[in-house]
Scaffold this motif. Structure first.
Motif, PDB file in Angstrom:
ATOM      1  N   LEU A  61      53.402  54.497 114.922  1.00  0.00           N
ATOM      2  CA  LEU A  61      54.295  55.620 115.193  1.00  0.00           C
ATOM      3  C   LEU A  61      55.026  55.912 113.895  1.00  0.00           C
ATOM      4  O   LEU A  61      55.682  55.038 113.331  1.00  0.00           O
ATOM      5  CB  LEU A  61      55.296  55.277 116.305  1.00  0.00           C
ATOM      6  N   CYS A  62      54.900  57.136 113.433  1.00  0.00           N
ATOM      7  CA  CYS A  62      55.405  57.459 112.083  1.00  0.00           C
ATOM      8  C   CYS A  62      56.910  57.275 111.956  1.00  0.00           C
ATOM      9  O   CYS A  62      57.421  57.119 110.843  1.00  0.00           O
ATOM     10  CB  CYS A  62      55.012  58.892 111.704  1.00  0.00           C
ATOM     11  N   TYR A  63      57.634  57.269 113.077  1.00  0.00           N
ATOM     12  CA  TYR A  63      59.087  57.125 112.986  1.00  0.00           C
ATOM     13  C   TYR A  63      59.559  55.679 112.947  1.00  0.00           C
ATOM     14  O   TYR A  63      60.758  55.421 112.960  1.00  0.00           O
ATOM     15  CB  TYR A  63      59.753  57.853 114.160  1.00  0.00           C
ATOM     16  N   THR A  64      58.623  54.732 112.937  1.00  0.00           N
ATOM     17  CA  THR A  64      59.039  53.331 112.915  1.00  0.00           C
ATOM     18  C   THR A  64      59.411  52.882 111.508  1.00  0.00           C
ATOM     19  O   THR A  64      59.999  51.819 111.329  1.00  0.00           O
ATOM     20  CB  THR A  64      57.919  52.419 113.437  1.00  0.00           C
ATOM     21  N   TRP A 539      66.328  49.519 117.716  1.00  0.00           N
ATOM     22  CA  TRP A 539      65.602  50.029 118.888  1.00  0.00           C
ATOM     23  C   TRP A 539      66.061  51.456 119.141  1.00  0.00           C
ATOM     24  O   TRP A 539      67.205  51.681 119.504  1.00  0.00           O
ATOM     25  CB  TRP A 539      65.888  49.125 120.090  1.00  0.00           C
ATOM     26  N   ASN A 540      65.177  52.415 118.904  1.00  0.00           N
ATOM     27  CA  ASN A 540      65.493  53.826 119.139  1.00  0.00           C
ATOM     28  C   ASN A 540      65.150  54.187 120.575  1.00  0.00           C
ATOM     29  O   ASN A 540      64.067  53.848 121.066  1.00  0.00           O
ATOM     30  CB  ASN A 540      64.661  54.723 118.211  1.00  0.00           C
ATOM     31  N   TYR A 571      60.821  50.304 118.377  1.00  0.00           N
ATOM     32  CA  TYR A 571      61.450  49.654 117.235  1.00  0.00           C
ATOM     33  C   TYR A 571      61.274  50.514 116.001  1.00  0.00           C
ATOM     34  O   TYR A 571      60.210  51.088 115.785  1.00  0.00           O
ATOM     35  CB  TYR A 571      60.809  48.292 116.961  1.00  0.00           C
ATOM     36  N   SER A 572      62.313  50.581 115.207  1.00  0.00           N
ATOM     37  CA  SER A 572      62.192  51.310 113.955  1.00  0.00           C
ATOM     38  C   SER A 572      63.053  50.674 112.877  1.00  0.00           C
ATOM     39  O   SER A 572      64.175  50.249 113.120  1.00  0.00           O
ATOM     40  CB  SER A 572      62.627  52.762 114.146  1.00  0.00           C
ATOM     41  N   LEU A 587      69.302  58.696 122.508  1.00  0.00           N
ATOM     42  CA  LEU A 587      70.343  57.992 123.242  1.00  0.00           C
ATOM     43  C   LEU A 587      71.028  57.073 122.257  1.00  0.00           C
ATOM     44  O   LEU A 587      70.462  56.095 121.805  1.00  0.00           O
ATOM     45  CB  LEU A 587      69.717  57.178 124.378  1.00  0.00           C
ATOM     46  N   ASP A 588      72.242  57.421 121.930  1.00  0.00           N
ATOM     47  CA  ASP A 588      72.953  56.630 120.950  1.00  0.00           C
ATOM     48  C   ASP A 588      73.993  55.792 121.677  1.00  0.00           C
ATOM     49  O   ASP A 588      74.939  56.340 122.238  1.00  0.00           O
ATOM     50  CB  ASP A 588      73.633  57.566 119.942  1.00  0.00           C
TER      51      ASP A 588
END
Lengths: 593, 226
Positions: A61-64, A539-540, A571-572, A587-588
């Motif tokens: 996943l490119c956002y990790t 963890w996003n 996970y990122s 979700l922050d």
């Protein structure tokens, strides 16, 4: 001198007593990513050596992570695969502008990745400008470019590729959504390239390309082995086929003329992987002369009924890969089991629901599965949409399909009554029997699998890394039991399940290997904050709230489709995304608290 | 999936039109209306297009009286005062089992569930409806069943985009080849192949040397939304 060498050897010898020179020779032979991962954790020096010698990276996943981090660790990378949108995007479930932009990656590649020869983007958004940058900066060295189920670009972008990437051996565009302006890009490719081996624009709607350019490519590229195109009249390829002397794979085309005209078409002698779009029963015989050579057959977009399948398949004793729709029927599967003892991969997709569009015999059930399990002992991959199922058939698979590493079963929802539900025992038998199973998908209906059955999945899938679970279990208790197992589960997708946010959060915390979760259809909490129980560093958590989308249904009428909410969590190392569209909400934990 | 949109639109009651004297229901008219309408309503088996308001749930209540039951049905509104909560539960049970019985065929599940489970008029995965679902006094089983069936209706097995596209193109080919299909032979008839270009729903390009002029083809607009 010798003294110095000894000294150097002593200081630079790794803990296991191996000199760096030796290690440097050995490491390039270690290819498996998990092995490489282990190697890199031994000590700093091994980490560095791994970084220097690793040839390929897949970022699931490119956002990790970020382009910057990738460059800092693997600057000498030769091959990169990046994935963007969730897998559900292939089923029209994800908003088009969800994300997965290649731009930051392309910019980093243009600047710093001097050794990069192979690039594979999957389910990402690519712009013409990205292709221009890539062609300009890496065009001279790029050998493989795969825009796999991508979108956002046009044939103008491909022009840059055709002009500048003269070393390109593989151009793969399959299933990408491409705005077509003209067919110039293929002409540029034809004129500039003489090393092409794999050309693929299958399942794109690119029709303004000229078959003369195809012929030119075939003549110029002596190693052209695989060509998959869009809908082009087969008769127009009478010049292409003889020119493509070493062609092994061909897919695409179209049949629009009288069937007997096609008997004159002669296919290349080494052709062993084939898929002819819109091929019907009257054109099918053109394949017979070389059917016994066929290793791979794609009938997903053919127009054959059950009987046709039987007639064709029985002529293909060397078949290793078959993809088709459930029109193959149980009878076709029985023929397959008898005739194709070398079958390794079988994918049976769901046919159309419309009246009369598919064969009446086109249902696959436990009968076909049992025959298949007993007949095709080398099966490694099985994905099937069934209309009916029993525990016994799953037990058969557990007993006979010892090589199965990827199993996916979807129970269709047309039939109200299913012979044998719940499938608890069958699922357990399958999981226990198929010891090599790495990927597992089970999509049922309420009542299809009890909480006990769900706990079996947890208990008996020690090596499974990816799962898709649809309509399984009865309550949170089942999910919680499930989450105590699955020690290797990295990626979990769930749909249509009845679990609460709280249970999902607990599950995430309990699954020891989990790094990616996607859920659509769950029991939301009153406050929407139960999900925060899974909040933790790196963890996003993202939500795609419920949407209403106007779409055209199967008969072309506009309908409003409700899309229930999705949860995506992963996970990122790169922190939360910075490119959210309106449809996606992060979700922050800090903000929501 | 296809049927859902239409049935949803029918749920909204048209209160003003059907009233005896044109007034929106006020407290004065309550008793009268209640006595006239109730037997008809309860006698009706088909409870499509009916909204049930749970007392005190905060959804669809039209008054502040705690034991008042308001029923919207077929364009009429009935308000009942002083209904004990057990009776209300019975009424809801009758309504939802009647709906569930009607929705035995899964294909109609979409319509029935959408219209007969008003507490679930929005997706269960939206937060606000969870309140009603979680109500401790309502009988759990029928609601749960309809909520699952609703879930299934809202989450039909998704189709793969590539195959969806193929089915559209196949349909276009059939339509263009045989605009007046014989209903008894719906399968593709190979012997009626006309001179057609390959991608009939798209512009002609070099891949399609169509002998038929473009005006003769009636291409269907590509129907998918990416």
């Amino acid at each position: 001198m010798e003294e110095n060498d000894n000294k150097m050897n002593k200081t630079m010898t790794s803990p296991v007593g191996m000199s760096d020179v030796v290690l440097g020779c050995v490491m390039p032979y270690i290819h498996d990513p998990k092995d490489r991962d282990a190697v890199s954790l031994v000590c700093r020096r091994w980490y560095e050596l791994d970084a220097l010698t690793r040839k390929h990276i897949t970022i699931a996943l490119c956002y990790t992570t970020s382009p910057d981090r990738l460059r800092r660790r693997f600057q000498h990378l030769e091959s990169l695969k990046l994935k963007g949108k969730p897998r559900a995007a292939m089923f029209n479930l994800i908003p088009e502008d969800w994300g997965g932009y290649v731009t930051p990656w392309v910019n980093e590649i243009a600047e710093n990745f001097n050794c990069l020869k192979s690039l594979h983007f999957r389910r990402m958004i690519v712009k013409d400008s990205d292709l221009e940058v890539l062609a300009r900066s890496r065009g001279k060295v790029l050998q493989v470019l795969k825009l796999d189920k991508c979108s956002g670009f046009s044939t103008d972008g491909l022009l840059h590729v055709g002009r500048s990437c003269r070393q390109l051996k593989t151009l793969f565009l399959e299933e990408s959504l491409i705005v077509e302006k003209d067919g110039q890009w293929l002409h540029e490719l034809a004129v500039n390239n003489s090393v092409m081996e794999t050309l693929n624009f299958y399942m794109t709607d690119l029709v303004k390309v000229s078959f003369e350019d195809l012929e030119l490519i075939a003549r110029n590229c002596r190693n052209l082995a695989s060509v998959k195109i869009s809908d082009c009249e087969i008769l127009d390829l009478v010049g292409f086929f003889p020119a493509a002397a070493v062609l092994e794979e061909f897919c695409g085309g179209s049949f629009n003329e009288q069937p007997d005209r096609y008997y004159a078409v002669s296919f290349p002698p080494k052709l062993c992987r084939l898929g002819l779009t819109y091929m019907g029963k009257n054109e099918m015989p053109i394949v017979f002369p070389f059917a016994s050579l066929l290793k791979k057959l794609d009938l997903l977009y053919a127009l054959l009924d059950t009987e046709d399948h039987c007639l064709l398949i029985q002529r293909c004793p060397n078949l290793e890969v078959l993809e088709t729709r459930n029109v193959i029927g149980d009878r076709g599967l029985e023929v397959l089991a008898r005739s194709c003892k070398r079958l390794k991969r079988l994918r049976i997709e769901r046919g159309a629901d419309e009246q009369g569009m598919e064969d009446e015999e086109g249902v696959v059930s436990q009968r076909g599965l049992m025959a298949l399990a007993q007949g095709c002992l080398e099966l490694e991959y099985l994905a099937v949409y069934v209309s009916d199922i029993t525990n016994a058939s799953l037990e058969y698979i557990g007993t006979y399909s010892k090589n199965l590493s990827d199993f996916r079963l979807v129970l269709l929802d047309r039939e109200e009554r299913i012979t044998d539900l719940p499938l608890d025992n069958g699922v357990r038998a399958l999981l226990r029997g198929c010891e090599k199973l790495r990927r597992f998908a089970l999509y049922l209906r309420p009542g299809g699998l009890t909480d006990v059955g769900l706990s079996y999945i947890g208990q008996y899938s020690p090596n499974v890394r990816w799962m898709l679970l649809g309509y399984v279990g009865e309550s949170d208790a089942g999910l919680l039991e499930f989450s105590k197992g699955c020690p290797s589960l990295q990626k979990l997708e769930m749909r249509g399940c009845c679990f609460s946010e709280h249970a999902l959060a607990v599950t995430v915390m309990q699954l020891t290997s989990l790094r990616y979760l996607w859920v659509q259809g769950y029991r939301a909490s009153q406050s929407g904050r139960d999900l925060l129980a899974m909040a933790r560093p790196f963890w996003n958590i993202e939500l795609i709230p419920a949407r209403r989308v106007v779409m055209n249904d199967q008969v072309g009428e506009a309908v409003v489709v409700e899309h229930p909410a999705h949860i995506l969590a992963y996970y990122s190392l790169a922190g939360p995304r910075t490119d959210f569209p309106e449809t996606v909400i992060p979700l922050d934990p800090l903000v929501a608290a | 999936m296809e049927g859902e949109a239409e049935s949803r639109d029918e749920v909204k009651p048209n209160v003003a039109v059907k009233e005896t004297n044109g007034d929106i229901i006020g407290d004065n008219d309550v008793g009268k209306l209640g006595s006239v309408e109730a037997p008809d309503f309860l006698g009706k088996k088909n409870v499509r297009n009916c909204s049930l308001a749970m007392p005190g749930s905060g959804l669809n209540t039209t008054s502040h009286a705690p034991s008042q039951l308001t029923i919207f049905y077929g364009g009429s509104v009935c308000v009942f005062d002083a209904i004990p909560v057990e009776k209300v539960q019975e009424i809801m049970l009758i309504a939802s089992t009647a709906a569930a019985a009607n929705s035995a065929d899964m294909k109609n599940a979409a319509t029935d569930c959408a219209t007969t489970s008003p507490v679930l008029t929005r997706s269960p995965s939206l937060q606000s409806t969870a309140t009603a679902l979680a109500s401790p006094q309502a009988p759990v089983y029928p609601l749960q069943r309809t909520s699952l069936c609703k879930l299934q209706a809202e989450l039909p097995i998704a189709r793969r985009h590539s195959l969806q596209r193929f089915f559209e193109k196949r349909r276009d080919r059939l339509v263009n080849r045989n605009p007046y299909p014989n209903p008894s032979t719906p399968k593709m008839a190979d012997d009626t192949k006309a001179n057609l270009s390959a991608a009939t729903s798209l512009e002609s390009g070099c891949f399609e040397k169509s002998p038929v002029p473009q005006e003769d083809l009636q291409p269907k607009v590509p129907t998918h939304v990416a």
